[in-house]
Enzyme design. Sequence first.
Site, PDB file in Angstrom:
ATOM      1  N   GLU A 414       1.055  -1.293  -0.115  1.00 28.81           N
ATOM      2  CA  GLU A 414       0.151   0.047   0.072  1.00 28.81           C
ATOM      3  C   GLU A 414       0.924   1.046  -0.141  1.00 28.81           C
ATOM      4  O   GLU A 414       1.708   1.350   1.024  1.00 28.81           O
ATOM      5  CB  GLU A 414      -0.785  -0.125   1.313  1.00 28.81           C
ATOM      6  CG  GLU A 414      -1.720  -1.140   1.227  1.00 28.81           C
ATOM      7  CD  GLU A 414      -2.281  -1.599   2.658  1.00 28.81           C
ATOM      8  OE1 GLU A 414      -2.203  -0.720   3.686  1.00 28.81           O
ATOM      9  OE2 GLU A 414      -3.067  -2.634   2.544  1.00 28.81           O
ATOM     10  N   ALA A 456      -5.575  -4.213   0.786  1.00 29.41           N
ATOM     11  CA  ALA A 456      -5.974  -5.504   1.230  1.00 29.41           C
ATOM     12  C   ALA A 456      -4.705  -6.673   1.504  1.00 29.41           C
ATOM     13  O   ALA A 456      -3.808  -6.885   0.552  1.00 29.41           O
ATOM     14  CB  ALA A 456      -6.756  -6.057   0.192  1.00 29.41           C
ATOM     15  N   GLU A 457      -4.296  -6.775   2.835  1.00 31.06           N
ATOM     16  CA  GLU A 457      -3.364  -7.264   3.151  1.00 31.06           C
ATOM     17  C   GLU A 457      -3.134  -8.666   2.854  1.00 31.06           C
ATOM     18  O   GLU A 457      -1.959  -9.522   2.450  1.00 31.06           O
ATOM     19  CB  GLU A 457      -2.885  -7.189   4.761  1.00 31.06           C
ATOM     20  CG  GLU A 457      -2.887  -5.812   5.050  1.00 31.06           C
ATOM     21  CD  GLU A 457      -3.934  -4.666   5.207  1.00 31.06           C
ATOM     22  OE1 GLU A 457      -5.120  -5.400   4.942  1.00 31.06           O
ATOM     23  OE2 GLU A 457      -3.890  -3.622   5.191  1.00 31.06           O
ATOM     24  N   GLN A 479       1.861  -2.063   5.622  1.00 22.79           N
ATOM     25  CA  GLN A 479       2.339  -0.686   5.907  1.00 22.79           C
ATOM     26  C   GLN A 479       2.462  -0.535   7.353  1.00 22.79           C
ATOM     27  O   GLN A 479       3.399   0.212   7.791  1.00 22.79           O
ATOM     28  CB  GLN A 479       1.129   0.265   5.501  1.00 22.79           C
ATOM     29  CG  GLN A 479       1.065   1.778   5.323  1.00 22.79           C
ATOM     30  CD  GLN A 479       0.106   2.242   4.510  1.00 22.79           C
ATOM     31  OE1 GLN A 479      -0.915   2.627   5.077  1.00 22.79           O
ATOM     32  NE2 GLN A 479       0.578   2.785   3.208  1.00 22.79           N
ATOM     33  N   PHE A 480       1.841  -1.263   8.458  1.00 19.43           N
ATOM     34  CA  PHE A 480       2.072  -1.269   9.611  1.00 19.43           C
ATOM     35  C   PHE A 480       1.700  -2.535  10.238  1.00 19.43           C
ATOM     36  O   PHE A 480       0.840  -3.197   9.649  1.00 19.43           O
ATOM     37  CB  PHE A 480       0.954   0.011  10.412  1.00 19.43           C
ATOM     38  CG  PHE A 480       1.134   1.309  10.063  1.00 19.43           C
ATOM     39  CD1 PHE A 480       1.981   2.090  10.797  1.00 19.43           C
ATOM     40  CD2 PHE A 480       0.466   1.708   9.221  1.00 19.43           C
ATOM     41  CE1 PHE A 480       2.003   3.589  10.619  1.00 19.43           C
ATOM     42  CE2 PHE A 480       0.573   2.931   8.839  1.00 19.43           C
ATOM     43  CZ  PHE A 480       1.342   3.899   9.564  1.00 19.43           C
ATOM     44  N   ASP A 482       0.779  -3.432  12.688  1.00 23.21           N
ATOM     45  CA  ASP A 482      -0.660  -3.584  13.288  1.00 23.21           C
ATOM     46  C   ASP A 482      -1.734  -4.095  12.375  1.00 23.21           C
ATOM     47  O   ASP A 482      -2.846  -4.265  12.659  1.00 23.21           O
ATOM     48  CB  ASP A 482      -1.162  -1.995  13.685  1.00 23.21           C
ATOM     49  CG  ASP A 482      -0.042  -1.383  14.683  1.00 23.21           C
ATOM     50  OD1 ASP A 482      -0.203  -1.099  15.862  1.00 23.21           O
ATOM     51  OD2 ASP A 482       0.981  -1.025  13.950  1.00 23.21           O
ATOM     52  N   ILE A 484      -1.140  -6.242   9.710  1.00 21.42           N
ATOM     53  CA  ILE A 484      -0.618  -7.670   9.211  1.00 21.42           C
ATOM     54  C   ILE A 484      -1.681  -8.656   9.388  1.00 21.42           C
ATOM     55  O   ILE A 484      -1.657  -9.551   8.541  1.00 21.42           O
ATOM     56  CB  ILE A 484       0.492  -8.152   9.800  1.00 21.42           C
ATOM     57  CG1 ILE A 484       1.304  -8.934   8.869  1.00 21.42           C
ATOM     58  CG2 ILE A 484       0.438  -8.785  11.153  1.00 21.42           C
ATOM     59  CD1 ILE A 484       2.867  -9.276   9.083  1.00 21.42           C
ATOM     60  N   PRO A 486      -4.963  -9.327   8.607  1.00 19.02           N
ATOM     61  CA  PRO A 486      -5.661  -9.888   7.540  1.00 19.02           C
ATOM     62  C   PRO A 486      -4.873 -10.855   6.796  1.00 19.02           C
ATOM     63  O   PRO A 486      -5.480 -11.578   6.059  1.00 19.02           O
ATOM     64  CB  PRO A 486      -6.113  -8.511   6.644  1.00 19.02           C
ATOM     65  CG  PRO A 486      -6.085  -7.609   7.869  1.00 19.02           C
ATOM     66  CD  PRO A 486      -5.154  -7.840   8.412  1.00 19.02           C
ATOM     67  N   HIS A 527      -0.821   1.645  15.875  1.00 14.54           N
ATOM     68  CA  HIS A 527       0.262   2.093  15.342  1.00 14.54           C
ATOM     69  C   HIS A 527       1.599   2.028  16.226  1.00 14.54           C
ATOM     70  O   HIS A 527       2.632   2.597  16.242  1.00 14.54           O
ATOM     71  CB  HIS A 527       0.403   3.625  15.063  1.00 14.54           C
ATOM     72  CG  HIS A 527      -0.834   3.856  13.837  1.00 14.54           C
ATOM     73  ND1 HIS A 527      -2.145   4.135  14.309  1.00 14.54           N
ATOM     74  CD2 HIS A 527      -0.937   3.840  12.712  1.00 14.54           C
ATOM     75  CE1 HIS A 527      -2.644   4.413  13.074  1.00 14.54           C
ATOM     76  NE2 HIS A 527      -2.208   4.250  12.091  1.00 14.54           N
TER      77      HIS A 527
END
Length: 727
Positions: A414, A456-457, A479-480, A482, A484, A486, A527
Site C-alpha cells: 500500500e 488488502a493485506e 504498511q504497519f 498493526d 498484518i 488480515p 500504530h
Amino acid sequence: MELAVSALRGSGTETAYDGLSAQQLIEIYRLMFLSRRLDDREILLKRQQKIYFQISGAGHEALQVAAGLALRPGYDWFFPYYRDRGLCLALGVTPEEMMLQSVGAATDPASGGRQMPTHWSSPALHIVSTSSCTGTQILHGVGCAEAGRYFSRHPEAGAKHEGDYRAFHDVSFHGDEVSLVCLGEGATSEGEFWEAMNTASNGKLPVLFCVEDNGYAISVPVEVNTPGGNISRIVANFPNFHFAEIDGTDPVVCLRAFKAAAEHCRAGRGPAFVHGHCTRPYSHSLSDDDKLYRSTAEREADALRDPISRMRERLIHEGILSEAQLADLERSVDREAEEAADRALQAPLPRVEDIPRNVYSEDLDPCGPAFAAKPAPPAEDGGKTVPPKTMVELINSCLHDEMNRDPRIVVYGEDVADASREQALAEVKGKGGVFKLTSGLQTRFGSDRVFNSPLAEANIVGRAVGYALRGMKPVVEIQFFDYIWPAMHQIRNELSVLRWRSNGSWAAPVVIRAPIGGYISGGSIYHSQSGESIFTHIPGLRVVFPSNALDANGLLRTAIRCDDPVLFLEHKRLYREAYGRAPYPGPDFTIPFGKAKIVRPGADLTLVTYGALVPRALQAAEQARREHGIETEILDLRTLSPYDWEAIAESVRKTNRVIVAQEDMISWGYGAEIAARIASDLFEDLDAPVKRIGSMDTFVAYQPILEDAILPQPSEILKAIVDLRRY
Ligand SMILES: Cc1ncc(C[n+]2csc(CCOP(=O)(O)OP(=O)(O)O)c2C)c(N)n1
Ligand SMILES: [Mg+2]
C-alpha cells in the site's frame, strides 16, 4: 477402447457431439467413472481403517474432467480445490499416486505422507500444492498469472543465476498460459475470493476461475453464503471478464465453456469465470451426513442430476456403447482402482527422522558463511567523510541495490509506489511509502516492478506466494505491523508451510517488510503494536528484527537473497534515530541470520534483547556502570527465528545472571521462550533467577504519559540490573 488423454486436447475427427468424437466421449466417461471409483475405493479403505480421511469429488466429475481437458498440464498452472480428483486425473496424476497419498506413504509424490488425501501437488504438471483452506489458493493463482506475464515481458529475468535463491528456482513461462483456480460456491464468501477478483480484473490477468457450485458448504446452503443464491449474478459487473454459467453435470457443455474461457485468457483479454452447477451425492466428506440437514426430496432431485449416470445413459442412448461394453469398461476401471490401492498399501511409510526436513530450504542456509561479509569502507566526498545514514536510508539503498542486481524482484504494497499515475512523476517527487522506505524505486525500475496493491493485506501476501512459487522474489510491504492480521491466514497456513507440506517440491521465499513497535508518542493502539512472538511461533518462517541501520541493510540483503520466507520487522522509532546510523556498506553487504551481536561487553550480567530495547538497554547499562559499578553484557539477537542460542549460552555461562528484555507484552512473549530455555539448559550456570522485562499486559495508549508507563523504559531495565546483582 482406451484412448490417450492427449488426443482429447486436439479437435476430434468426428463432429457429431459438439466437435467430440465417440472415442473422446468414451474417454471422458472413463475419466469421470475412474474418479468416482477411486472415491469409492477410498471410502472402503477408510471403513477398513486403512486410510484416515476421505473427501470425494463425487458429483463434480464432469466439470473437473472438462477443466482438465481444456487446459494444458505442464504449460498452464493449476490451483485446485481439495475435491478436484477428476481435474487431476485429466491432467495426468495417476490413480496410484492418489492412493499413495490416501495411505500416507513416504512415496506419496504430493506430500510424502504429510497431507490428507486429495491435497494435490505435481511440479511437473504445474499442479501447485493444495491446502485445506477454502480460498487462499485463489490469490496464489493471481500472483502466478502476474509472474507469468512478468517473465513474458522481461524474459531475461528468468535466466539462471548462482549465488542466491535463483540457483534453486528454474523459470518456465509461456505468453499465453492460463492459471486455473478452483473453488466451491461457499468459498466465494471468503474475502480472498473478492481480493483475487479485484486484482485479476484490474490487471486483465489470464486467471480462469472455476466455481464448482454443489449448493452447499458442508451444511450451509448456497443462499446463506451468497446473496440471492447465485454468485454469477453478483460478479457480473467485474470488468474484463468472460463469464459462463453452465450445467456442471454435462461434460460436453463444460468442455465447450472451458475452451471458450481459456481462449479469452490466452488472447490477453482478461480473466474468465466459469460457474458450474453440480451435485454432491456423498455428503461433504465421510465425516458428514447430509441426511441431517437436507430433505429426502432434495437429495433425490440431486441424484437425478448425477453426472456419472447421465453420461452413462447418454453413451447408451447415442449408441456409442452397449450395456455390455460399458460393463467391460467399468470392470477395467474397477480393476485399475483396486490395483492402485493394493500397490499403495504395500508402499513404504514415511520415516519419523524425516519430520524436520523441508521446514526450511535444504539448498541455501541463510545462517551460513556465504552470508558473512564485511561492510565496504565509508565513502568520501571531496576529502570529507559522508555523514552516516539512517535506517530508512540504508533499507532504501539495499532495495535499490538488490533490485538493480536481481530482475526477479518486485516491490508492492500500500502506497509503496512513487505515483500510480505515472504521468504525475514529471512534476511531483513521489510518495514511496508512508515512511519513504521505497522512495524512488518505481521511478528507477518502472511500474512493472514497483506498484501499489489494493488496500488488502491478504491480497499482498497471497499474490506474493503465487509470484514466488514461479521463481520470482516479491519484497512486499505491510504498511504497519498493526495491520498484518488480515494476512495472517496466508502467512500461517500458506507462505510458511508450503515447502513442508509439499515435502520440498514447492516454496515461496517471499520477504514481508513491516514497520513495528511503539515509543512514537501518539501511536496508540493501532500504530504501536509488537507481536513478534506470534510469528516466531510459525515454523518455516524466518523473523528478523534489526536495531540499527547497518544491521538493517545487511540483514535485508540476506533476507532477499535467501530461499526462505522472511518477516522483516523494522522498528519505526529506530527509522530516523541518531542512534545506530552507519555509512553505506556497499551493494554486497550481508549478515548471516542467527548471529547475535555483543553490543556491550560486560562480566557481571547478561541482557538479551533486540529492536528498540537495544538503545534503551545501553542507556540503562551505562547508568548501572556509573552509579553501581555493574558491567552488563548486552546481546542484540538481530534475528529472532533463528536465534543465536550459542551466544546466549556463552554469555550466561560467563556472567551467571541474565535478563531477557522485550518491548512486547510480558506474558506469552518472545522472551518467555528464551527465559525458559535458559532456565532449563543453563540451570547449573545460574546464580540468580532469570528475569524478564516487557510491557504491561494491555494495549498501547495514545496519551504519552500512559504510553511511557505501558512500554518498558530504561529506568525499569536499570532496576532489574541492580536487583539481579543482589543475588
Ligand atoms: C478458511 C477455512 N474455513 C473453514 C474451513 C472448513 N471447511 C472445509 S470445507 C468447507 C465448506 C466449503 O464449501 P464450498 O466452498 O462450497 O466447497 P465444497 O466443499 O462444497 O466443494 C468448510 C467450511 C476451511 N477448510 N477453511
Ligand atoms: Mg459447495
